[in-house]
Motif scaffolding. Structure first.
Motif, PDB file in Angstrom:
ATOM      1  N   LEU A 148      -8.733   4.556 -10.290  1.00 50.90           N
ATOM      2  CA  LEU A 148      -9.306   5.777  -9.726  1.00 50.90           C
ATOM      3  C   LEU A 148     -10.464   6.289 -10.569  1.00 50.90           C
ATOM      4  O   LEU A 148     -11.475   6.760 -10.040  1.00 50.90           O
TER       5      LEU A 148
ATOM      6  N   MET B  18      -9.726   6.245  -0.413  1.00 53.60           N
ATOM      7  CA  MET B  18      -8.726   5.633  -1.273  1.00 53.60           C
ATOM      8  C   MET B  18      -8.219   6.622  -2.317  1.00 53.60           C
ATOM      9  O   MET B  18      -7.014   6.695  -2.591  1.00 53.60           O
TER      10      MET B  18
ATOM     11  N   ARG C 250       2.274   1.218  -3.764  1.00 57.57           N
ATOM     12  CA  ARG C 250       1.387   1.243  -4.929  1.00 57.57           C
ATOM     13  C   ARG C 250       0.039   1.913  -4.669  1.00 57.57           C
ATOM     14  O   ARG C 250      -0.716   2.129  -5.595  1.00 57.57           O
ATOM     15  N   GLY C 251      -0.303   2.195  -3.430  1.00 58.16           N
ATOM     16  CA  GLY C 251      -1.588   2.809  -3.140  1.00 58.16           C
ATOM     17  C   GLY C 251      -2.623   1.804  -2.657  1.00 58.16           C
ATOM     18  O   GLY C 251      -2.406   0.584  -2.665  1.00 58.16           O
TER      19      GLY C 251
ATOM     20  N   VAL D 113       0.832  -1.194   0.000  1.00 54.58           N
ATOM     21  CA  VAL D 113       0.000   0.000   0.000  1.00 54.58           C
ATOM     22  C   VAL D 113       0.871   1.250   0.000  1.00 54.58           C
ATOM     23  O   VAL D 113       0.582   2.237  -0.691  1.00 54.58           O
TER      24      VAL D 113
ATOM     25  N   ALA E  90      -6.314  -0.183  -2.622  1.00 62.02           N
ATOM     26  CA  ALA E  90      -7.280  -0.781  -3.547  1.00 62.02           C
ATOM     27  C   ALA E  90      -8.226  -1.648  -2.718  1.00 62.02           C
ATOM     28  O   ALA E  90      -8.015  -1.876  -1.517  1.00 62.02           O
TER      29      ALA E  90
ATOM     30  N   ILE F 220       0.880   4.759  -9.862  1.00 62.97           N
ATOM     31  CA  ILE F 220      -0.457   4.466  -9.354  1.00 62.97           C
ATOM     32  C   ILE F 220      -1.315   3.965 -10.507  1.00 62.97           C
ATOM     33  O   ILE F 220      -1.041   4.250 -11.685  1.00 62.97           O
TER      34      ILE F 220
ATOM     35  N   PHE G  89       4.372   8.438  -4.502  1.00 59.36           N
ATOM     36  CA  PHE G  89       4.209   7.148  -5.169  1.00 59.36           C
ATOM     37  C   PHE G  89       4.977   7.149  -6.483  1.00 59.36           C
ATOM     38  O   PHE G  89       4.938   8.125  -7.250  1.00 59.36           O
TER      39      PHE G  89
ATOM     40  N   TYR H 100      -5.906   9.100  -0.626  1.00 57.60           N
ATOM     41  CA  TYR H 100      -4.618   8.515  -0.258  1.00 57.60           C
ATOM     42  C   TYR H 100      -3.752   8.264  -1.499  1.00 57.60           C
ATOM     43  O   TYR H 100      -2.544   8.530  -1.477  1.00 57.60           O
ATOM     44  N   ASN H 101      -4.343   7.747  -2.566  1.00 59.55           N
ATOM     45  CA  ASN H 101      -3.554   7.382  -3.736  1.00 59.55           C
ATOM     46  C   ASN H 101      -2.994   8.584  -4.490  1.00 59.55           C
ATOM     47  O   ASN H 101      -2.036   8.443  -5.246  1.00 59.55           O
TER      48      ASN H 101
END
Length: 536
Positions: free
Chosen positions: A460, A443, A383-384, A380, A386, A455, A452, A446-447
């Motif tokens: 998204l 999400m 890569r973020g 996380v 999910a 992504i 990062f 955050y992403n």
């Protein structure tokens, strides 16, 4: 495991089942009203206030139709399910999320199950009781409308013929779906045939289609199950044979005075129990030593200062490792359940050592679950967020709770039934927590934070409309990220920042166009209203 029957249980098993009364005047008024309300609230509408209104209708009908002396009114789980139904409906009105709808549906089914059999304590049995009662009520209502009883010979006959009709239809639907996926030509021809049926229905009734007809059938089944109670005793009878604690089992052959052969004496006597203890001690000792080595490696590698190398495949490390380790933890739980299933819980000479080994095994698996959580955290952070990563976090919380209930089984001799009951309650609590969260917005927020390397922009842009204001407010971050990807049938594909901006604008336009098609208040929810207000 099974426990001896009490006198109350035996009386309940042999006593005749009470027959339900014919439909009351209130039920005859509420049945068509409920069907019309279901169609008005949900047909061609999105998720919103309609879920809350329907939940209020079902909960109000259940509470209003229950007699004052009904056992369900004194059951805490019944009121918990009622509160969960209203809470899920309120969260659907706020967020319009699928998790809120799922929580509402599960809560309403639990409500119907506990209203049908108030003495149930296992949530799974309550869900199955509600499903069985709903189907039986849908088949029994036509006869009950004529003043006949809802249970007895007539209901059993209706249930018998209903299964004869529904069974082949379900099998037909399953194979139709398989053939439609496997054969494009068949899918095209079957689609044309269904379109012809819909056109015929449109000519016969302009406002009715095949999909609408099936939708009304679903509404009838749900309304009948919610308003008409046809008792389903099977699962309540099954649960009445289960106890909270493991009981010592006596050898039935010896109690009957039958001389046992030598192999039965070795298998069921004290010598056999000692051999089983030796096997359990050996297995727990070996697997504890093996897991200790794995945990030491993970603690030294993952817990402190883990920095993946530039060529390190973090995705494979997380995906494959996480699933294998989760399976290992579940297998560890099964191992404890197997060894502590019967009389080994009462083997005095070796029980303290066995409990100590099993406790060490459970605690080591808890450490392993933390290592799995760290793998998920590193992914996380790189890569973020999910849906799968969020699901792994919640599943690990349930796993830690399940390991805690294993300690109850080891030290308090709890039965498998008790563990399943507690873990189903925990899963229901997690479902309500999921319904209470605005996860897609969180999400997206955050992403799009800086830091990062890459992504999934396509993920998204596929989020629900309530996340679009967050994406638009931080659209400048799309130009600053080193790499943007989007999933395709060939795998991740790199896209440019300009393409990402165009896809974001297209997602906003498509959402606005969809919103224009909903003119009624039924699908209104606060998140979409706020998003539309911010996107003006």
């Amino acid at each position: 495991m099974e426990v001896p029957h009490t006198y109350e249980t035996l009386w309940r098993d042999v006593s005749p089942r009470p027959a339900a009364a014919p439909l009351t005047t209130a039920q005859k008024l509420l049945l068509p009203l409920g069907l019309l309300l279901f169609n008005w609230l949900f047909w061609a509408e999105k998720t919103g206030v309609n879920v809350l209104v329907y939940s209020l209708f079902i909960v109000g009908a259940q509470v209003g139709l229950l007699p004052r002396h009904a056992a369900a009114r004194r059951t805490g789980l019944f009121w918990l399910a009622a509160a969960g139904s209203l809470f899920g409906g309120a969260m659907a009105a706020v967020y319009g999320s699928g998790a809120a709808v799922l929580a509402t549906e599960a809560s309403l089914l639990l409500l119907l199950g506990f209203a049908n059999q108030p003495h149930l304590r296992l949530l799974a049995y309550a869900l199955l009781t509600a499903a069985g009662g709903t189907l039986r009520a849908a088949l029994a209502v036509p006869r009950a409308w004529q003043g006949r009883l809802l249970s007895g010979t007539g209901a059993r006959r209706s249930w018998y013929y209903g299964r004869l009709l529904l069974g082949p239809l379900v099998v037909l639907a399953v194979f139709h779906g398989l053939f439609a996926v496997a054969n494009p030509r068949y899918a095209d021809l079957s689609g044309r045939a269904l379109a012809a049926v819909e056109n015929w229905l449109a000519q016969l009734w302009p406002d009715l289609s095949l999909g609408h007809l099936l939708f009304l059938g679903l509404g009838y089944v749900l309304t009948a199950g919610a308003l008409v109670a046809v008792p389903v005793y099977y699962f309540a009878d099954q649960e009445s044979r289960l106890g909270e604690f493991v009981r010592r089992q006596r050898d039935r052959v010896a109690s009957l005075g039958v001389r046992r052969p030598d192999f039965r004496a070795r298998a069921f006597g004290a010598l056999g129990l000692r051999k089983e203890w030796l096997m359990a001690a050996a297995v727990l000792g070996l697997v504890n030593a093996l897991l200790l080595a794995v945990n030491i490696i993970d603690i030294n590698w993952l817990w402190f200062g883990f920095v993946p190398a530039p060529d390190f495949d973090l995705a494979q490390f997380v995906h494959e490792g996480t699933y294998v380790l989760i399976f290992s933890i579940l297998l560890a739980m099964a191992l404890v359940l197997w060894f502590f299933r019967r009389n080994l819980n009462f083997y005095g000479p070796g029980l303290p050592w066995l409990r100590a080994g099993a406790t060490a095994w459970v605690l080591q698996n808890a450490v392993l679950a933390v290592s799995v959580g760290l793998r998920n955290y590193y992914y996380v952070a790189s890569r973020g967020l999910a849906y799968k990563r969020l699901g792994v976090c919640l599943f690990l919380l349930l796993t830690l709770f399940g390991l805690g209930t294993m300690l109850l089984k080891i030290w308090q001799r709890r039965s498998v039934y008790a563990l399943v009951r507690l873990n189903f309650l925990a899963a229901y609590a997690v479902l309500l927590v999921l319904a209470a969260g605005n996860w897609e917005v969180w999400m997206a927020r955050y992403n799009l934070r800086p830091g990062f390397a890459s992504i999934d922009a396509g993920f998204l842009f596929d989020l629900p409309g309530r996340a679009l204001p967050t994406l638009l407010a931080q659209r400048a971050a799309l130009n600053q990220l080193p790499q943007l990807t989007s999933e395709s049938y060939r795998g991740p594909v790199v896209i440019s920042a300009a393409d990402a901006q165009r896809r974001l604008d297209a997602a906003v336009d498509a959402w606005r166009q969809r919103q224009r098609t909903y003119t009624g208040w039924q699908g209104w929810n606060y998140a979409d209203w706020q998003a539309a207000k911010m996107l003006r």
